[in-house]
Design an enzyme around this catalytic site. Structure first.
Site, PDB file in Angstrom:
ATOM      1  N   LEU A  64       0.817  -1.213   0.000  1.00 36.20           N
ATOM      2  CA  LEU A  64       0.000   0.000   0.000  1.00 36.20           C
ATOM      3  C   LEU A  64       0.852   1.264   0.000  1.00 36.20           C
ATOM      4  CD1 LEU A  64      -2.491  -1.141   2.803  1.00 36.20           C
ATOM      5  CD2 LEU A  64      -2.702  -1.494   0.327  1.00 36.20           C
ATOM      6  N   TYR A 118       2.844  11.724 -11.128  1.00 38.44           N
ATOM      7  CA  TYR A 118       2.268  10.727 -10.219  1.00 38.44           C
ATOM      8  C   TYR A 118       1.748   9.517 -11.001  1.00 38.44           C
ATOM      9  CZ  TYR A 118      -0.924   8.509  -6.926  1.00 38.44           C
ATOM     10  OH  TYR A 118      -1.574   7.598  -6.148  1.00 38.44           O
ATOM     11  N   LYS A 122       3.041   5.550 -10.813  1.00 35.39           N
ATOM     12  CA  LYS A 122       2.167   4.423 -10.452  1.00 35.39           C
ATOM     13  C   LYS A 122       2.140   3.385 -11.575  1.00 35.39           C
ATOM     14  CE  LYS A 122       0.236   4.287  -6.933  1.00 35.39           C
ATOM     15  NZ  LYS A 122       0.730   3.741  -5.664  1.00 35.39           N
TER      16      LYS A 122
END
Length: 177
Positions: A64, A118, A122
């Site tokens: 996570l 970002y 990811k």
């Protein structure tokens, strides 16, 4: 089942940890087939040397951890791709191909407004996981459609903590906890 949770101090990580502790301590008996052993909690303030032992002993990983509001945009790639790489390399070092649930973002699609530092970081983390899986060095756990919908709707409903706990328990039972 020994479980490693990266990003353990984040919103989802805290709720997941609370749910798993409840099961381990026998307070939550709603999932009798789920056996929770050690919880290895890893976050920014954790001694990096501990990751080695955690990766050696983990039977399941909830990855996570991630960076979403850095001071410097370069931190996106270091935190989202870089740490994923470190995690997978450490698991490989120990021959550990346990399932890894990777937390990502819709921004990894890079569509329209999501084409950002970002989103690219990811996406790089996702692609790394898929590459390792193809080599047989990691296992990716594919969520069932209902589980995916449940995880995606966490932020849209009241009682978010409970939703995280229930989704996590069902996910672990599915993989044979």
């Amino acid at each position: 089942m020994n479980i490693l949770i990266t990003g353990a101090q984040g919103f989802v990580g805290k709720n997941l940890t609370a749910a798993l502790r409840s099961i381990a301590e026998g307070k939550d008996r709603t999932h009798p087939a789920l056996s929770v052993g050690e919880l290895y909690l890893y976050d920014l303030d954790t001694d990096p040397a501990l990751l080695d032992g955690y990766c050696q002993k983990a039977d399941f990983v909830f990855h996570l951890a991630g960076v979403n509001r850095p001071k410097d945009p370069a931190e996106f790639m270091a935190g989202n791709f870089g740490f994923s790489s470190t995690l997978l390399e450490t698991l490989k070092k120990h021959g550990n191909t346990c399932p890894v649930v990777l937390s990502s973002s819709i921004q990894a699609t890079l569509i329209g407004r999501y084409d950002s530092d970002y989103g690219r970081s990811k996406k790089a983390g996702e692609e790394l996981m898929f590459y390792e899986e193809k080599l047989g060095l990691a296992k990716r756990f594919q969520l069932a459609e209902a589980q995916t919908a449940e995880l995606l709707s966490l932020m849209e409903k009241e009682g978010v903590g409970g939703k995280i706990r229930e989704a996590a328990k069902e996910l672990l039972e599915t993989v044979g906890g």
